[in-house]
Each structure stands twice: as structure tokens, then as C-alpha cells.
Design an enzyme around this catalytic site. Structure first.
Site, PDB file in Angstrom:
ATOM      1  N   GLY A 159       0.835  -1.181   0.000  1.00 40.97           N
ATOM      2  CA  GLY A 159       0.000   0.000   0.000  1.00 40.97           C
ATOM      3  C   GLY A 159       0.876   1.238   0.000  1.00 40.97           C
ATOM      4  O   GLY A 159       2.090   1.153  -0.183  1.00 40.97           O
ATOM      5  N   LYS A 199       3.675   2.905   6.897  1.00 40.46           N
ATOM      6  CA  LYS A 199       3.117   2.005   5.881  1.00 40.46           C
ATOM      7  C   LYS A 199       1.639   1.788   6.199  1.00 40.46           C
ATOM      8  O   LYS A 199       1.295   1.384   7.306  1.00 40.46           O
ATOM      9  CB  LYS A 199       3.835   0.646   5.920  1.00 40.46           C
ATOM     10  CG  LYS A 199       5.216   0.632   5.312  1.00 40.46           C
ATOM     11  CD  LYS A 199       5.908  -0.703   5.528  1.00 40.46           C
ATOM     12  CE  LYS A 199       5.215  -1.845   4.832  1.00 40.46           C
ATOM     13  NZ  LYS A 199       6.008  -3.094   4.895  1.00 40.46           N
ATOM     14  N   ASP A 247      12.773 -12.134   0.956  1.00 38.69           N
ATOM     15  CA  ASP A 247      12.498 -11.109  -0.061  1.00 38.69           C
ATOM     16  C   ASP A 247      13.589 -10.053  -0.052  1.00 38.69           C
ATOM     17  O   ASP A 247      13.313  -8.853  -0.104  1.00 38.69           O
ATOM     18  CB  ASP A 247      11.131 -10.473   0.165  1.00 38.69           C
ATOM     19  CG  ASP A 247      10.641  -9.726  -1.080  1.00 38.69           C
ATOM     20  OD1 ASP A 247      11.099 -10.080  -2.188  1.00 38.69           O
ATOM     21  OD2 ASP A 247       9.829  -8.802  -0.947  1.00 38.69           O
TER      22      ASP A 247
END
Length: 840
Positions: free
Chosen positions: A536, A552, A649
């Protein structure tokens, strides 16, 4: 440096500038090297200054010394407290200022006095003429004698011959290949640099340990190295990890200990009193700030309490016999002379059989003593955790055992010497006792258990009454169900890891009110928006007390949800490391899900690497620092934190840069917590970013430390080259394929970003490319672990293995509904990267 003079006026200007500069000795004698024709003469007050401006080399007199003896050494420049880190002629000082440091006729660096008497020499065989060697003071404080004709081959260096100080990038230990055993030696006194009484160094034993000796007699030991820390240090999980220590053991006789630090104003020193001090320079204090110290208490003294005695500096008396043992000499023991130690109260079964007591009676048992410094003279065993007790029990000479995840099964024979009780860390030690001791121990255990249960019962009643009272209060807002889920998730993680429960608890993590964050971000306005990604939008905010933050905010359309948010809060709230982004808190109100981070003004790494203008800011030294910082953050995740974490990641947009361009790993929404006995896991839900994914993870869902290492290798190649991993050239499908071709053609250095390439860095660049290729090898077991990567990055002149062909993972075509990596179209945000939960 060669200057071409095209005109007489230009020549005159240069002469005038040179004459003016000589009014300052530092300008005139600020060179960092000595050649055959440019010696250093004490009478001229000439010295060398490293390019970093941190270290100076030349003649000095120790402060507060009564005489005017002159020594040659290296010290910190521009620091008011004279701090010498290396001395050449420590046994042969000069009585006046007639000393000279020069390149001799045989090509060695030598120190001579006014009568041309040789006082000190590097004393190596030089294969070239004297005018072909030169000496340079490196920016890290290393003094090198180099061969000018053979690509600057290092013939000798002070880092291989340290004295009392260990500087960043220096190695201590045993090199089986060269036969070197490198350690530290103390000064005789604070004003006398001659050889003192104390030495410190590594010993191989069955497992490497660090020891301090006084005149070759042990004074202190660190305990064995378990792959992450020395297990004989108090608070071992927090001491050496912070300082970037790494121990490389090839199990072939080479054991080397190094440490790296971002600042050169940082060192370890063996003082004349026999203690190792870690010091870093404090500008505010205008003095050296002392960090850790070994030995730090009286209990650290080697064998202070004798055999079977345990030391605890918080108790009086400090020495006590282990349960089942009594003092060997009660009179001496009562007077505080504990060196004779303790003896068994009852003989073991094997001893009873030996003395003719039928079959010896019932079997021995093991007393569990928690949080201990393990005794000296440990012996390894191949037994696993379950078989370790039986291996010891079946061996009549075995007196104790312990099991450590990094070391395995450890056994001891004979007397147990040099034990200490720790408060916050240590190993559970199981000591063999006679069966007759079990009955007495059981009675004590029953009494203690009854007392504890009584206290717990009373406490539970008090808590229950308090809860009933609180429940009746009117107007109390109902706790958000999502917060309760978050608390439950934290409890689940803690319940599986006893050590983790001692870390940061979720209740200690601030829960921000939504309105506070809305006000801080100007109601999440567009001008406060920093970026957009799979999670987002991310906004810059400012709290009422003035602290800048990054927020965030979970988008309802996001592929990520409460699960990823909870995962990130649970994981990152337990992590504290300078190369990890800091989570300040979270907010869960109604449908709102927000995470609050420290604000990073320099954006993420990809915003610099792939921007034609900004990439010039990242010079080669800065890029090296970023590579090392990422590795140290990843090492903390894998090995040094109380939770073992696989990031899953890791990519350039998930590396943030602080004010000084130091890297911080971020975005732990996809991270996975491993238990102590886990090395690999499998998932059907492959998450992360294609191009950074290891082949075994992308194809089979297998992930481990080595899958993070693959991602690390890709990032290192991007840092070196300034190109994205999706880079395509000619017929090469991606960056890895292109690099592999350059490597095989012997052109690895040409990969470097043209904005930072310099021939003087060519050797270093080639090494970094080789390390990166080792990280992206197709087979996971072929890849090095992160501690080895750090070792390779920070160690000079070491032979690296040849890399095997990397995995060429090409980016697949996106299907509908699948998120794509937008980093090639837009700049990533500056505070946290955004990741889709599906492969892309």
C-alpha cells in the site's frame, strides 16, 4: 602523480604553491608512503599520514615517560590522547632524534640510528631491487611493504605482525598454510612499549578458543567457538555480534578471528595489566570510551575455584562446590583460598565396581547445572542431542556432558576445571553424580517445587481478582480483535523459543492511535506520500515531539493482509541491529492496519544504484561499505539474533540508506522464523521477487539461509555493476548470465559501474564479483554462508574457490491478477520496500 607543464607561468605557480605548503609540516610531509629515495628522518619531524587521515606513522616518545627514548610506530592522528597501535623497534629504542626509517639495500624496511646501526627490519627475502619496493600506510592503519614490479605484491605487512592492538580488518589466529600464529602482546608498562608479560591468541583445541597468558601461564579463556560466539563469555549473544566478529575455521588447521567496524576509530587492546579492552573514540567525551573488557570480574580468572568449583561474582563467597562435591581442604576454603577445589562426596558406579563393591549398585545420574561457562579440555563427540547422555554414561572416565546446537555433543573426562555461573547466558552442563546423591537432590527439589507452586497460586489469585475488578469498570473500550490476534501470535513465537521470550515483548512495542498518525502525515495527503507498492502507500510523518517517521498503510486492495503485517511486527520487534530498519510501532484500529518505522531520508538502495545522477554518489568505498553492512544485517538474522530468520524477499529496494549511506534491511512481511533445529523449510506458497529468488525456492518451494545468500549475491552484483538483475545485453537473458560470461573471459572487473571504476580497484572489484558468483551458484550447498561471505569480503590476499555456473532464473510472463515489480518503472520509496506475496 605526473604533472605536465605546458607553460612557464604554470610552472612558477606550482613552485609558489609548493613553497607555501611547506609552512605546514603536515602539508609538506603528509605522504602515505616511503620509497628508496624518500626515507623518514626523525630530525626532520617527517611522518606518514594515511589517506583516511586517521593514522600516522613515524617516530614518537610515549607520554608520561621519564626519558626521551624514541620509537617508530603507528598511532591515531588528531586525537588528544596519544594512542599507539603498533611499534617496530620496541626492544631497541633510540636515545636521540638521529633515527631513520628507510628502504635498505636489500629492499626491506629498516630502522637505524645515527651510527647506522640496524635496530629493526621487516626481515623478508625481497626478490627485486631495493628501488623496486615501497612502503605505504593504508587507510585502515596497516603498514605494507610492496613490490612495485609485480602488481604491488605484498611482501610484508604490520597486520600480520601485530603488537598490542587489534584493528578492524586485522586477523588473529593460526594459518596452517603459512605456519603463522598471530596474537597480541602487551606493553611492559603504559610508558614502556617493550615486550610485556601478557599475550593473547587463539588455540585450536578440539574447538577454537581465545586465551590470555601471563608468561605462558593461562589467565583467562573465552570458552569454545560454536560458529556464532564464544560460549564462555557472559552475555555472549550481545557482545561479539555487535562488533562484527567472525571466526573462520577450515578444520585443516587454519583458525582466524577477524572483526570489522564502520569506524577506524575503534580497536581492541591488550593492556599491560593483562586485560583486553574494546575502545571507540567519543567526540562528546573527547576520550576513548571503553566497551567490553575481558577479564571483567574476578570470576573470569582462570581456574579461580579449582576442580569442581564454580564461581559466581554476585555471591559471597564467590566460589562454591558443585552439588555432590565438598571442599578438598575445609580450612583453606573457609579462608578464601579455593585453588585446591572440591572432591566427590560419593564415588561413581565405575569406581565402586573397581573397589570390589559387587556390581557397583544403581546407575549414576546427571545433575543439570544451568547457564554455565563450560570447563576446559572439552572433547567432541558425534552423538546427537538424544544420544549424548548415554555416550557419557557408558564411558567410565566421562564426568560431564553438554550439548550446544553449533558445536554438538561435548564430553569431559577427569576433573572439571574453570567453571563459572552466568546470569543471562551460558550452557546447560550435566555433571555425573552417584545414585546416592539423587535421593538428597530429590528431597530438596520437592521442597523447592512446593514453595514455588504456593507462590504461583497466590499470584494467580491476586491476578484473577484484579482482572475481575477491571472488567467491571464502565466505559472501558473493547480491545480490537486484531490486536488480540497479534498478542496471540507473539505468544506462539515465544512459546517455541525460550530465549526469544526474553527479548522485546509486543506489549513494549508502542500501539499508535490512528488519529495521531493521521495528524502526523497531514491526513495521509499526497504531498506526504513517499511511494506505493504491494503493501500500500507509504507516508512521511512527524510526531508531536518532532520525530520524523515513515508510515506504511495497508491498502484494502493489497495482496498482503493482516497475516503479513502480524508477521512483520512479530519478527522485527525482536530485532535490534544497526543494519536493520527499526520498527517504532504499529496501529490496528477497525479496518486500518499501519506500521511505523524510523524515517530514512536517503531512500532505498535501488533509488541510488539505478539513477544515472545519484549512482555517482555511491563511490567504490561506499559500495563496499554497503555490501558489508547488508551482509552483517543478514548474518544477524541468520545466526546472531535470538530468532533465526530467513528474510525471503531480499532485494535492492528492501535495503534502506541512512544519513551516512549505511544500509538497513527492511520489509519482514514475508520473513520466516526458524527454530534452533531447523535448517530448511518447504512451502507451497512461493513468495518474493523473481530475479532474486534462488532456484530451489522458485521451483520447489525450498528455502533456507542459502536461499537468502542467493538473493544477496544478486544484490552484490547490482551494487558492483549499477545494473538491475533484469539487465539484458545481446543474447544474455539477465545480469547473471552476462556476469558469468565476463568471468569466464577474464573480464570480471569490466562489470563495474563506469562511474566508480578505477584501475586501483580492479583487483578488489574482481574479488567482489567472484564472491557474488559463489553466492548465486545453482546448488544451495555450494553457496557459502553469510559469515564466510563477510570473511571473504574483509580479508585481503586470500584464495577464493572457483565459482560454479549460476542459476539463470529468467523473469516469466505475468498472468492476470499477478502483481509485477514496478521498480523498473518508478523509483522505490525511501523508508520501506513493498513486496507482493506472490512471485513476480
Amino acid at each position: 602523480m605526473v604533472v605536465l607543464l605546458n607553460s612557464r607561468p604554470c610552472f612558477v605557480v606550482l613552485i609558489l604553491l609548493a613553497a607555501f605548503s611547506c609552512f605546514s609540516p603536515r602539508l609538506c610531509f603528509g605522504e602515505d608512503r616511503i620509497t628508496f629515495s624518500t626515507p623518514i628522518k626523525d630530525s626532520e619531524s617527517k611522518t606518514l599520514l594515511s589517506k583516511s587521515g586517521v593514522f600516522r606513522f613515524g617516530f614518537f616518545t610515549p607520554v608520561n615517560s621519564t626519558g626521551r627514548l624514541r620509537y617508530v610506530g603507528i598511532w591515531y592522528d588528531k586525537i588528544p590522547v596519544q594512542t599507539v597501535v603498533w611499534v617496530a623497534n620496541r626492544e631497541a629504542p633510540i636515545n636521540d632524534t638521529s633515527g631513520v626509517v628507510s628502504i635498505s639495500d636489500d629492499g626491506n624496511l629498516v630502522v637505524t640510528d645515527g651510527r647506522n646501526s640496524l635496530l629493526w627490519s621487516t626481515n623478508v627475502t625481497v626478490p627485486v631491487a631495493p628501488n623496486e619496493t615501497w612502503v605505504q600506510l593504508m587507510e585502515n592503519g596497516n603498514l605494507r611493504l610492496q613490490d612495485n614490479r609485480n602488481n604491488g605484491e605484498i611482501l610484508w605487512e604490520s597486520f600480520k605482525h601485530p603488537y598490542s592492538s587489534m584493528l578492524p580488518r586485522m586477523s588473529l589466529g593460526i594459518n596452517n598454510g603459512t605456519g603463522e600464529n598471530t596474537g597480541l602482546t602487551s606493553w611492559r608498562s603504559y610508558t614502556d612499549p617493550s615486550t610485556g608479560n601478557y599475550t593473547v591468541g587463539l588455540v585450536a583445541f578440539p574447538f577454537p578458543e581465545l586465551l590470555i597468558w601471563k608468561n605462558k601461564v593461562p589467565q583467562w579463556r573465552s570458552g569454545p567457538w560454536n560458529g556464532q560466539v564464544f560460549i564462555g563469555l557472559p552475555d555472549m549473544d550481545s557482545l561479539l555480534n555487535i562488533d562484527g566478529f567472525n571466526l573462520n575455521n577450515d578444520n585443516q588447521g587454519t583458525v582466524l578471528l577477524t572483526f570489522a567496524n564502520d569506524s577506524f576509530l575503534y580497536h581492541f587492546n591488550l593492556d599491560p595489566n593483562g586485560a583486553i579492552y574494546q575502545r571507540d573514540w567519543s567526540t562528546s567525551m573527547n576520550d576513548w570510551r571503553v566497551g567490553v573488557r575481558f577479564p571483567s570480574t574476578d570470576c573470569d580468572e582462570y581456574n579461580r575455584c579449582g576442580p569442581y568449583g564454580s564461581c559466581n561474582y554476585r555471591e559471597d563467597p564467590q566460589c562454591k562446590c558443585i552439588k555432590g562435591f565438598v571442599p578438598r581442604n575445609n580450612t583453606e576454603w573457609s579462608l578464601g583460598n579455593w585453588i585446591s577445589g572440591c572432591v566427590r562426596r560419593a564415588p561413581l558406579r565405575c569406581e565402586r565396581v573397581k573397589n570390589g563393591s559387587s556390581n557397583g549398585g544403581k546407575e549414576d545420574w546427571f545433575l543439570k547445572v544451568q547457564k554455565m561457562k563450560v570447563p576446559v579440555n572439552v572433547q567432541p563427540s558425534l552423538a546427537n542431542a538424544q544420544a549424548c547422555p548415554k555416550v557419557c554414561l557408558d564411558n567410565c572416565s566421562c564426568t560431564a556432558y553438554a550439548y550446544d546446537q553449533g558445536i554438538g555433543c561435548m564430553l569431559w573426562s577427569g576433573s572439571l576445571v574453570d567453571m563459572q555461573s552466568f546470569l543471562g547466558s551460558g550452557i546447560d552442563l550435566y555433571i555425573r553424580l552417584s545414585h546416592s546423591e539423587l535421593k538428597a537432590h530429590s528431597k530438596r527439589a520437592v521442597m523447592i517445587t512446593a514453595l514455588v507452586l504456593g507462590i504461583v497460586f497466590v499470584s494467580a489469585v491476586c491476578v484473577l481478582l484484579a482482572c475481575l475488578k477491571l472488567k467491571k469498570r464502565p466505559g472501558e473500550p473493547k480491545k480490537d480483535r486484531s490486536v488480540e490476534q497479534l498478542l496471540k501470535r507473539m505468544e506462539e513465537v515465544n512459546s517455541g523459543d525460550e530465549a526469544a521470550s526474553n527479548q522485546v515483548k509486543l506489549e513494549e512495542l508502542p500501539l499508535f492511535e490512528f488519529q495521531v498518525l493521521a495528524t502526523a502525515t497531514d491526513d495521509f495527503s499526497l504531498r506526504s506520500k513517499l511511494g506505493q507498492g504491494g503493501f500500500g502507500p507509504v507516508y512521511k510523518g512527524k510526531l508531536p515531539e518532532g520525530q520524523e517517521i515513515a508510515v506504511k498503510r495497508l491498502s484494502r486492495a493489497s495482496g498482503q493482509g493482516l497475516e503479513e503485517l502480524m508477521n512483520e511486527v512479530v519478527v522485527i520487534s525482536k530485532l535490534q541491529h544497526r543494519n536493520l530498519v527499526k520498527l517504532l510501532g504499529c496501529c490496528i484500529e477497525g479496518e486500518e492496519r499501519l506500521l511505523v518505522y524510523e524515517y530514512m531520508p536517503n531512500k532505498s538502495l535501488d533509488a541510488y544504484l539505478f539513477d544515472p545522477l545519484k549512482q555517482k554518489i555511491l563511490d567504490w568505498k561506499t559500495r563496499l561499505n554497503i555490501m558489508e553492512g547488508i551482509c552483517r544485517g543478514l548474518l544477524y538474522l541468520h545466526r546472531d539474533s535470538r530468532l533465526r530468520i530467513i528474510h525471503r524477499d531480499l532485494k535492492a529496494s528492501n535495503i534502506l540508506l541512512d544519513d551516512n549511506l549505511n544500509p538497513k534491511i527492511s520489509d519482514f512481511g514475508l520473513a520466516r522464523v526458524f527454530r534452533a533445529n531447523e535448517d530448511e523449510a518447504n512451502t507451497r506458497r512461493v513468495v518474493g521477487t523473481y530475479g532474486y529468488m534462488s532456484p530451489e525456492y522458485a521451483m520447489e518451494g525450498l528455502f533456507s539461509e542459502k536461499s537468502d545468500v542467493f538473493s544477496l549475491g544478486v544484490i552484490l552484483l547490482e551494487i558492483i555493476s549499477g545494473r538491475r538483475n533484469s539487465y539484458k545485453k545481446d543474447n544474455y537473458p539477465n545480469l547473471l548470465a552476462y556476469v558469468w560470461t565476463l568471468w569466464n573471459e577474464g573480464e570480471a572487473a569490466s562489470l563495474a559501474d563506469p562511474s566508480v571504476f578505477d584501475e586501483s580497484f580492479e583487483k578488489e572489484i574482481t574479488k567482489c564479483v567472484q564472491i557474488s558468483l559463489l553466492c548465486v551458484q545453482e546448488v544451495a550447498n555450494d553457496r557459502p554462508n553469510v559469515s564466510t561471505v563477510i570473511w571473504m569480503l574483509t580479508t585481503e590476499n586470500m584464495d577464493l574457490p572457483e565459482p560454479k555456473q549460476p542459476a539463470f532464473i529468467t523473469r516469466r510472463e505475468k498472468s492476470e491478477g499477478e502483481s509485477s515489480d514496478q521498480s523498473s518503472q518508478k523509483e522505490s520509496i525511501n523508508d520501506v520496500s513493498l513486496t507482493s506475496v506472490t512471485g513476480r
